[in-house]
Design a protein around this motif. Structure first.
Motif, mmCIF file in Angstrom:
data_model
loop_
_atom_site.group_PDB
_atom_site.id
_atom_site.type_symbol
_atom_site.label_atom_id
_atom_site.label_comp_id
_atom_site.label_asym_id
_atom_site.label_seq_id
_atom_site.Cartn_x
_atom_site.Cartn_y
_atom_site.Cartn_z
ATOM 1 N N GLY A 459 0.832 -1.195 0.000
ATOM 2 C CA GLY A 459 0.000 0.000 0.000
ATOM 3 C C GLY A 459 0.867 1.245 0.000
ATOM 4 O O GLY A 459 2.101 1.163 -0.117
ATOM 5 N N MET A 479 -1.378 1.951 -7.269
ATOM 6 C CA MET A 479 -1.752 0.560 -7.507
ATOM 7 C C MET A 479 -1.509 0.173 -8.964
ATOM 8 O O MET A 479 -1.004 -0.920 -9.260
ATOM 9 C CB MET A 479 -3.223 0.340 -7.135
ATOM 10 C CG MET A 479 -3.581 -1.151 -6.987
ATOM 11 S SD MET A 479 -5.348 -1.473 -6.723
ATOM 12 C CE MET A 479 -5.670 -0.563 -5.230
ATOM 13 N N TRP A 492 -4.375 -4.925 -0.768
ATOM 14 C CA TRP A 492 -4.002 -3.512 -0.779
ATOM 15 C C TRP A 492 -4.407 -2.932 0.576
ATOM 16 O O TRP A 492 -5.560 -2.956 0.970
ATOM 17 C CB TRP A 492 -4.721 -2.772 -1.910
ATOM 18 C CG TRP A 492 -4.316 -1.335 -2.043
ATOM 19 C CD1 TRP A 492 -4.997 -0.250 -1.601
ATOM 20 C CD2 TRP A 492 -3.127 -0.853 -2.660
ATOM 21 N NE1 TRP A 492 -4.321 0.898 -1.899
ATOM 22 C CE2 TRP A 492 -3.159 0.571 -2.557
ATOM 23 C CE3 TRP A 492 -2.048 -1.451 -3.286
ATOM 24 C CZ2 TRP A 492 -2.150 1.369 -3.062
ATOM 25 C CZ3 TRP A 492 -1.045 -0.651 -3.794
ATOM 26 C CH2 TRP A 492 -1.093 0.752 -3.686
#
Length: 843
Positions: A459, A479, A492
């Motif tokens: 993340g 991402m 995530w």
């Protein structure tokens, strides 16, 4: 009483580290199947006596009673040496260090006694014993002398002894001063009854050196394993007078519920002890419930001990209490300790601040040679445990909520902590592995009915300063860059700071995505993750409410606390709990959140206690704790495929009740690049918690391997040209290869140490798959390049293929060699780390 660290002090020099001793740790091992039968039988007998009231006498057992002038009688050796009479050695028997006698008490009639008696020739004292000592040995049975020797001195050959015992069930071995055994105040009457054995009437053999020293431990009693005071009278008096109902029912093929219900006919107090007996593990657990079924307030109920019971030892042994430090965001989090509980000693261990593993873990292994009992508490609040050794052979253990002094209102019911006992045989590490297997089989959360898979997450938290600088666009951009680089992650991770706040992420109490930064909520982020086969983790801290937040402004009646500091969303308030459950449920569904992460960053104890009146002390804590558990249970009911992550400042709420509902993905807030500390955190926590996680922000092989766990969060900035993503991919692939082994049995292969001049190593063994891994670390100041580690849990008769994760070749080594001689490991790098995988050949 001071705690003793497991292993060698960090101050020890390399040459004093005692690596040969460390490599020989935990070598005693009995057959697993036999252990399991014995362990389960011990647990079932305990349940029968404590919860069914079925008292059974101890089975007949042979033992020794020792009466000596000074010193002691040792068995099967003397000061680490075999017995020696002149030039002949003996591995079994009894050694008298002075004049005296041993009474042999037998469980059944005896036919004969045999031995070789003589003065011991081991020259292990400060003064030479050559030619010294003067003893007369004799055997007496039924008041008659059956054997008597001449005066024996060192250097005289041993005298064979064979005595007809004529079905006697007791007899005496005596050593008397023959004159001249004392020289200038020094005693040399050190005699051996070598190879001492009894042939019983049924033809079986009893070796005296293998018998326990009496008096034997007292038998179990039918007294219940809990206590309290009610109306200023102890429960030991009251329960004998109250009505008792016993009920049993089969929960499933592996569990049977036993319920004791006591009713006070005067006040209407009902006390229920609901126990669960496991048929596939040597485990029993129970929870106490108290209910006022009367129409008025009842007398004060206080000092409730969810566990109050006694353990017994034999005369030969002493209790060793194994326990561990809690999480304090330090490099020694989860450090294991071993305390010898001497006669007339006491040790008290407790939580701090209302978070159960804040300073100490609420798990204890009470060990004796060859056996012991693990005690675990499930109470996400303030607990305390007391271990009290008496003057004899007993240890009293009391544990429960630290403060209880309250009256119950009409119709009111409360519960106490969950208590679990695990009975084990072998050494204390065998006990830890019985515990780990039970945790995995019956306690670890199973979303969708499956054990949690190894979990790799990533993340932006390290680059957006938690989520304070995050927004919809940069989350999506990060991402997409990860996916473009081929980065394959499972989750995530979106941590603190995604909601509206003032000043910093710690301004909690508004649980909606910040509309300015996330105008569409998390759904675009969740959808992108799902499109690529990944899921999402989102952080919450619902119990802490700060000034200016939505809860602070709109529902102050749900909060505990005063002033401008942290307030507690009181989960004992049904309205507050219902709102929280519905609101979080809505967010999880609407925002596509797959894993709920709950943090808890302040101590609630003072707020709980300040909310109680003098006659209701402990009630607020009970209500909040049970409300917290009910909240999680309802979330899990509504989201059966979802896992929960428990994080209370990193590892400070890891009690048994919590770990039945959640896993700690962030084991400690000491999450920095300190490889030896990361090794030590794994060493300590793996003893108790099978599934845990941590973070890795490095491509250094040594650091990476020092931090591996079943769950890892790997962070790297995809915008940076200095990040070697192919290297990170290779490391991630290595983690995926070894991570499943972390569900295996855990065997430390070295002592716990913080010393940079040491090695650290452990083994995870999967007996059901006949394979495992060994992780070894040569720390930065260690001068040693090669060490042998003796493995455990293997088939001695089998061959094993052993391979190094860094090399393609493998070697064949027998299980016997791996257990008895050890696995040689060479690490040239300083520091360095290796992972070896072994598998039984033909599997």
């Amino acid at each position: 009483m001071e705690s003793t660290k497991i292993g060698i002090s960090a101050r020890a020099r390399p040459q004093l580290w005692g690596i040969s001793l460390a490599l020989c740790l935990f070598m005693a091992r009995a057959a697993v199947a036999a252990q399991t039968r014995e362990e389960i039988a011990a647990a079932q007998r305990w349940v029968s006596e404590k919860f069914l009231g079925e008292v059974a006498p101890n089975p007949p057992q042979s033992y020794l009673l020792v009466y000596t002038q000074s010193g002691s009688v040792t068995k099967n050796g003397v000061q680490g040496h075999h017995f020696r009479i002149v030039d002949r050695e003996y591995a079994r028997g009894l050694h008298f260090s002075s004049d005296g006698k041993v009474r042999v008490e037998l469980a059944s009639p005896a036919k004969s006694f045999e031995a070789v008696v003589g003065v011991d020739s081991n020259d292990i004292g400060y003064y030479s014993n050559v030619g010294r000592g003067a003893v007369v040995a004799s055997v007496e049975a039924d008041g008659q002398t059956r054997f008597r020797s001449e005066v024996l001195h060192e250097g005289m050959a041993g005298i064979p002894v064979k005595v007809d015992l004529g079905n006697a069930t007791e007899f005496d071995l005596k050593i008397a001063d023959g004159g001249g055994g004392v020289v200038f105040g020094n005693h040399f009457d050190q005699a051996d009854w070598a190879d001492a054995r009894v042939t019983l009437a049924d033809g079986s053999t009893v070796w005296l050196g293998d018998l326990p020293t009496g008096p034997l431990r007292a038998p179990l009693t039918p007294e219940v394993p809990f206590s309290f005071r009610y109306g200023d009278r102890p429960s030991t008096e009251l329960l004998k007078l109250w009505e008792l109902d016993r009920q049993s029912r089969r929960l499933d093929e592996n569990r049977t519920e036993r319920t004791l219900t006591y009713t006070d006919p005067r006040s209407g107090l009902v006390v229920r002890a609901v126990a669960v007996e496991y048929n596939d593990f040597p485990v029993v657990e129970w929870t106490l419930y108290f209910k006022n079924t009367g129409s008025s307030s009842m007398p004060i109920l206080e000092n409730i001990q969810a566990l109050d019971t006694r353990f017994e030892r034999d005369e030969d042994s002493e209790f060793i209490l194994h326990h561990s430090k809690g999480s304090q965001a330090s490099p020694t989090d989860f450090e294991p300790f071993a305390d010898r509980l001497e006669r007339k000693s006491e040790k008290r261990i407790s939580a701090a601040g209302g978070r159960p593993t804040n300073t100490d873990m609420c798990y204890f292994n009470v060990a004796l040679p060859g056996e012991g009992t693990i005690i675990a508490l499930g109470w996400p609040g303030q607990w305390a445990a007391q271990f009290t050794r008496d003057e004899g052979t007993g240890l009293r253990v009391q544990a429960g909520q630290e403060l209880t002094h309250f009256k119950l209102l009409p119709g009111e019911e409360v519960r106490g902590p969950l208590v679990a006992l695990v009975f084990w045989r072998g050494d204390w590490i065998d006990g830890q592995n019985v515990w780990r297997r039970w945790m995995i089989a019956h306690n670890l959360p199973r979303p969708s009915g499956q054990l949690p898979a190894p979990l790799l997450s990533t993340g932006t938290n390290g680059y957006t300063i938690e989520m304070q600088g995050a927004n919809e666009q940069n989350e999506l951009d990060f991402m997409r860059q990860y996916f473009a680089l081929g980065w394959k992650f499972d989750y995530w991770w979106m941590d603190a700071g995604w909601y509206p706040f003032k000043g910093g992420w710690w301004n909690t109490g508004t649980w909606d995505p910040d509309p300015a930064r996330f105008p569409h909520g998390f759904r675009p982020i969740s959808d992108l993750a799902h499109e690529h086969g990944a899921k999402t983790i989102v952080w919450f801290e619902p119990e802490r409410v700060t000034k200016g937040s939505w809860l602070w402004e709109n529902h102050p009646e749900w909060l505990l606390g005063e002033g401008d500091g942290n307030r507690l969303l009181y989960l004992g308030n049904a309205d507050a709990r219902q709102w929280l459950t519905d609101h979080i449920d809505h967010l999880l569904t609407e925002q596509g959140i797959d894993l709920y992460r709950q943090d808890f960053n302040f101590d609630p104890l003072d707020l709980w206690r300040a909310n109680d009146t003098p006659d209701r002390q402990g009630i607020t804590e009970i209500r909040h704790v049970t409300g917290y558990l009910e909240y999680w249970d309802e979330l899990r009911r509504r989201h059966p495929d979802m896992m929960i992550d428990t994080c209370a400042s990193g590892g400070r709420r890891d009690d048994l009740e919590t770990l039945r509902r959640a896993v700690p993905l962030w084991r400690s807030d000491y999450g920095y690049d300190d490889p030896p500390a990361m090794q030590d955190l794994t060493y300590g926590l793996a003893l108790w918690v099978p599934f845990f996680g941590t973070g890795i922000r490095t491509s250094s092989l040594y650091s990476f391997r020092s931090t591996l766990a079943l769950a890892v969060a790997m962070g790297a900035d995809p915008r940076s040209k200095n990040v070697d993503f192919p290297a990170l991919e290779r490391l991630a692939a290595q983690w995926r290869k070894v991570a499943p082994y972390y569900y295996g049995d855990f065997y430390p292969l070295t002592s716990y140490t913080t010393d940079d001049s040491a090695w650290a190593a452990w083994q995870f063994n999967r007996p059901e798959k006949a394979d495992g891994i060994v992780q070894a670390f040569r720390r930065s100041q260690s001068p040693i390049e090669q060490v042998r580690f003796k493995l455990r849990g293997l088939d001695a008769a089998a061959e094993y293929a052993v391979s190094n994760l860094d090399a393609p070749s493998e070697q064949q080594i027998s299980g016997r060699e791996l257990e008895e001689q050890g696995l040689p490991i060479t690490i040239h790098d300083e520091p360095g780390a290796v992972i070896l995988i072994y598998k039984k050949s033909g599997r």
